[in-house]
Write a protein that holds these residues in place. Sequence first.
Motif, PDB file in Angstrom:
ATOM      1  N   PRO A  12     -25.944  15.251  10.557  1.00 37.09           N
ATOM      2  CA  PRO A  12     -25.267  15.925   9.440  1.00 37.09           C
ATOM      3  C   PRO A  12     -26.118  17.072   8.912  1.00 37.09           C
ATOM      4  CG  PRO A  12     -26.142  13.815   8.742  1.00 37.09           C
ATOM      5  CD  PRO A  12     -26.362  13.909  10.225  1.00 37.09           C
ATOM      6  N   PRO A  13     -25.465  18.052   8.311  1.00 37.02           N
ATOM      7  CA  PRO A  13     -26.242  19.152   7.728  1.00 37.02           C
ATOM      8  C   PRO A  13     -27.253  18.615   6.708  1.00 37.02           C
ATOM      9  CG  PRO A  13     -23.887  19.598   7.626  1.00 37.02           C
ATOM     10  CD  PRO A  13     -24.044  18.193   8.107  1.00 37.02           C
ATOM     11  N   VAL A  14     -28.319  19.352   6.549  1.00 34.01           N
ATOM     12  CA  VAL A  14     -29.392  18.925   5.646  1.00 34.01           C
ATOM     13  C   VAL A  14     -28.853  18.632   4.251  1.00 34.01           C
ATOM     14  CG1 VAL A  14     -31.518  19.684   4.520  1.00 34.01           C
ATOM     15  CG2 VAL A  14     -31.191  20.091   6.948  1.00 34.01           C
ATOM     16  N   GLU A  15     -27.984  19.489   3.768  1.00 32.73           N
ATOM     17  CA  GLU A  15     -27.442  19.290   2.419  1.00 32.73           C
ATOM     18  C   GLU A  15     -26.739  17.936   2.305  1.00 32.73           C
ATOM     19  OE1 GLU A  15     -24.470  21.559  -0.705  1.00 32.73           O
ATOM     20  OE2 GLU A  15     -25.325  22.653   0.980  1.00 32.73           O
ATOM     21  N   THR A  16     -25.966  17.582   3.306  1.00 35.71           N
ATOM     22  CA  THR A  16     -25.273  16.292   3.310  1.00 35.71           C
ATOM     23  C   THR A  16     -26.269  15.146   3.396  1.00 35.71           C
ATOM     24  OG1 THR A  16     -23.367  17.322   4.364  1.00 35.71           O
ATOM     25  CG2 THR A  16     -23.527  14.928   4.519  1.00 35.71           C
ATOM     26  N   ALA A  17     -27.289  15.299   4.229  1.00 33.85           N
ATOM     27  CA  ALA A  17     -28.300  14.255   4.390  1.00 33.85           C
ATOM     28  C   ALA A  17     -29.082  14.020   3.103  1.00 33.85           C
ATOM     29  CB  ALA A  17     -29.247  14.611   5.527  1.00 33.85           C
ATOM     30  N   LEU A  18     -29.272  15.078   2.317  1.00 32.45           N
ATOM     31  CA  LEU A  18     -30.064  14.963   1.093  1.00 32.45           C
ATOM     32  C   LEU A  18     -29.252  14.502  -0.114  1.00 32.45           C
ATOM     33  CD1 LEU A  18     -32.242  18.171   1.454  1.00 32.45           C
ATOM     34  CD2 LEU A  18     -32.978  15.807   1.762  1.00 32.45           C
ATOM     35  N   ALA A  19     -27.936  14.540  -0.024  1.00 31.22           N
ATOM     36  CA  ALA A  19     -27.092  14.182  -1.172  1.00 31.22           C
ATOM     37  C   ALA A  19     -27.420  12.800  -1.741  1.00 31.22           C
ATOM     38  CB  ALA A  19     -25.617  14.290  -0.797  1.00 31.22           C
ATOM     39  N   PRO A  20     -27.536  11.738  -0.905  1.00 29.77           N
ATOM     40  CA  PRO A  20     -27.859  10.428  -1.488  1.00 29.77           C
ATOM     41  C   PRO A  20     -29.232  10.392  -2.160  1.00 29.77           C
ATOM     42  CG  PRO A  20     -27.049  10.175   0.762  1.00 29.77           C
ATOM     43  CD  PRO A  20     -27.264  11.641   0.532  1.00 29.77           C
ATOM     44  N   VAL A  21     -30.185  11.150  -1.641  1.00 31.73           N
ATOM     45  CA  VAL A  21     -31.526  11.194  -2.252  1.00 31.73           C
ATOM     46  C   VAL A  21     -31.420  11.757  -3.666  1.00 31.73           C
ATOM     47  CG1 VAL A  21     -33.835  12.221  -2.089  1.00 31.73           C
ATOM     48  CG2 VAL A  21     -32.681  11.412  -0.016  1.00 31.73           C
ATOM     49  N   VAL A  22     -30.673  12.831  -3.819  1.00 31.50           N
ATOM     50  CA  VAL A  22     -30.528  13.462  -5.138  1.00 31.50           C
ATOM     51  C   VAL A  22     -29.733  12.566  -6.083  1.00 31.50           C
ATOM     52  CG1 VAL A  22     -29.642  15.479  -6.377  1.00 31.50           C
ATOM     53  CG2 VAL A  22     -30.766  15.772  -4.156  1.00 31.50           C
ATOM     54  N   GLU A  23     -28.663  11.975  -5.584  1.00 36.97           N
ATOM     55  CA  GLU A  23     -27.834  11.115  -6.437  1.00 36.97           C
ATOM     56  C   GLU A  23     -28.605   9.884  -6.916  1.00 36.97           C
ATOM     57  OE1 GLU A  23     -24.491  10.642  -3.844  1.00 36.97           O
ATOM     58  OE2 GLU A  23     -23.849  12.718  -4.187  1.00 36.97           O
ATOM     59  N   LEU A  24     -29.349   9.249  -6.023  1.00 40.92           N
ATOM     60  CA  LEU A  24     -30.138   8.077  -6.418  1.00 40.92           C
ATOM     61  C   LEU A  24     -31.275   8.470  -7.364  1.00 40.92           C
ATOM     62  CD1 LEU A  24     -30.086   6.261  -2.994  1.00 40.92           C
ATOM     63  CD2 LEU A  24     -29.212   5.320  -5.161  1.00 40.92           C
TER      64      LEU A  24
ATOM     65  N   ARG B 277     -32.157  18.616 -15.943  1.00 38.80           N
ATOM     66  CA  ARG B 277     -32.243  19.323 -14.656  1.00 38.80           C
ATOM     67  C   ARG B 277     -33.705  19.501 -14.243  1.00 38.80           C
ATOM     68  NH1 ARG B 277     -28.402  22.369 -17.293  1.00 38.80           N
ATOM     69  NH2 ARG B 277     -29.851  24.105 -17.557  1.00 38.80           N
ATOM     70  N   ALA B 278     -34.557  19.845 -15.213  1.00 43.03           N
ATOM     71  CA  ALA B 278     -35.989  20.018 -14.907  1.00 43.03           C
ATOM     72  C   ALA B 278     -36.603  18.703 -14.444  1.00 43.03           C
ATOM     73  CB  ALA B 278     -36.734  20.559 -16.122  1.00 43.03           C
ATOM     74  N   ALA B 279     -36.232  17.600 -15.093  1.00 47.44           N
ATOM     75  CA  ALA B 279     -36.760  16.286 -14.699  1.00 47.44           C
ATOM     76  C   ALA B 279     -36.273  15.908 -13.303  1.00 47.44           C
ATOM     77  CB  ALA B 279     -36.351  15.228 -15.716  1.00 47.44           C
ATOM     78  N   LEU B 280     -35.022  16.223 -12.992  1.00 48.17           N
ATOM     79  CA  LEU B 280     -34.499  15.910 -11.664  1.00 48.17           C
ATOM     80  C   LEU B 280     -35.245  16.708 -10.597  1.00 48.17           C
ATOM     81  CD1 LEU B 280     -32.502  14.334  -9.952  1.00 48.17           C
ATOM     82  CD2 LEU B 280     -30.791  16.121 -10.417  1.00 48.17           C
ATOM     83  N   ARG B 281     -35.482  17.976 -10.878  1.00 46.39           N
ATOM     84  CA  ARG B 281     -36.246  18.787  -9.912  1.00 46.39           C
ATOM     85  C   ARG B 281     -37.667  18.237  -9.742  1.00 46.39           C
ATOM     86  NH1 ARG B 281     -33.019  22.964 -12.359  1.00 46.39           N
ATOM     87  NH2 ARG B 281     -31.701  23.884 -10.749  1.00 46.39           N
ATOM     88  N   MET B 282     -38.263  17.799 -10.845  1.00 44.50           N
ATOM     89  CA  MET B 282     -39.605  17.214 -10.776  1.00 44.50           C
ATOM     90  C   MET B 282     -39.590  15.938  -9.932  1.00 44.50           C
ATOM     91  SD  MET B 282     -41.911  15.882 -13.931  1.00 44.50           S
ATOM     92  CE  MET B 282     -43.581  15.373 -13.689  1.00 44.50           C
ATOM     93  N   ALA B 283     -38.575  15.114 -10.119  1.00 42.94           N
ATOM     94  CA  ALA B 283     -38.460  13.852  -9.392  1.00 42.94           C
ATOM     95  C   ALA B 283     -38.331  14.090  -7.882  1.00 42.94           C
ATOM     96  CB  ALA B 283     -37.265  13.056  -9.896  1.00 42.94           C
ATOM     97  N   LEU B 284     -37.841  15.268  -7.508  1.00 42.04           N
ATOM     98  CA  LEU B 284     -37.587  15.581  -6.103  1.00 42.04           C
ATOM     99  C   LEU B 284     -38.578  16.573  -5.514  1.00 42.04           C
ATOM    100  CD1 LEU B 284     -33.754  15.940  -6.605  1.00 42.04           C
ATOM    101  CD2 LEU B 284     -34.880  14.127  -5.295  1.00 42.04           C
ATOM    102  N   SER B 285     -39.620  16.891  -6.254  1.00 40.61           N
ATOM    103  CA  SER B 285     -40.516  17.992  -5.862  1.00 40.61           C
ATOM    104  C   SER B 285     -41.243  17.769  -4.542  1.00 40.61           C
ATOM    105  CB  SER B 285     -41.509  18.288  -6.986  1.00 40.61           C
ATOM    106  OG  SER B 285     -42.329  17.168  -7.237  1.00 40.61           O
ATOM    107  N   SER B 286     -41.382  16.544  -4.088  1.00 41.46           N
ATOM    108  CA  SER B 286     -42.091  16.285  -2.822  1.00 41.46           C
ATOM    109  C   SER B 286     -41.174  15.872  -1.685  1.00 41.46           C
ATOM    110  CB  SER B 286     -43.140  15.192  -3.027  1.00 41.46           C
ATOM    111  OG  SER B 286     -44.115  15.594  -3.930  1.00 41.46           O
ATOM    112  N   VAL B 287     -39.864  15.974  -1.885  1.00 37.60           N
ATOM    113  CA  VAL B 287     -38.932  15.514  -0.860  1.00 37.60           C
ATOM    114  C   VAL B 287     -39.039  16.348   0.412  1.00 37.60           C
ATOM    115  CG1 VAL B 287     -36.477  15.346  -0.284  1.00 37.60           C
ATOM    116  CG2 VAL B 287     -37.316  14.405  -2.428  1.00 37.60           C
ATOM    117  N   CYS B 288     -39.056  17.658   0.283  1.00 37.18           N
ATOM    118  CA  CYS B 288     -39.136  18.525   1.455  1.00 37.18           C
ATOM    119  C   CYS B 288     -40.588  18.729   1.846  1.00 37.18           C
ATOM    120  CB  CYS B 288     -38.480  19.869   1.163  1.00 37.18           C
ATOM    121  SG  CYS B 288     -36.725  19.720   0.791  1.00 37.18           S
TER     122      CYS B 288
END
Length: 191
Positions: free
Chosen positions: A30-42, A179-190
């Motif tokens: 699946p495209p990267v965006e689709t693959a990452l959707a559950p990571v962001v939602e959780l 939004r800032a907290a969500l970005r912080m929570a995901l800052s090491s994903v990629c």
Amino acid sequence: MRVIATTVASALVLVCATGASVYAAPPTGPPVETALAPVVELSADRLATAELMAAAKWHSGDPVEAPEREETVLAQAERSALDLDGDPATALTVMRDQIEANKVIQRGRHAQWYARPEQGPEGAPDPTGVRAELDRITPALVGALTEAGAGLSAPDCEAGLERNVRRVAAERGLDRRGRAALRMALSSVCS
């Protein structure tokens, strides 16, 4: 003779076209965006617990910092990654970011309530229930990271992650701080 030449030429075109598609980049799922959707939602689900935990700690007088609990969550993330044949280092790094983002929200709320006690939470949520929700989310998040697999190191990982953050933030009505907290929570994903 002309028929043979046309047939040979057609065959060469077919072989070249087939060869080109064989040597093209293999499908990566699946495209990267689709693959990452559950990571962001959780991650957003996990951050949603911060408000409740802040209120519970406010009423109990417990500090935002809970090193023993954090170690338990990190150990759970590492075990989950190993059980799923995922990358424990990625799970630990991302989970540390998740914990820090959660604490940023809690500290922000506590600062707000110290400054304006009348805005403090009225009810005291049960921290046991909040922790149970976190314990449910942690292995699911590690599973989503494992499922995302190669997408975490794809060139368009950051862009796909940001599109998901914007989508989830809009769907959940997150304010600037959320939004800032969500970005912080995901800052090491990629990676």
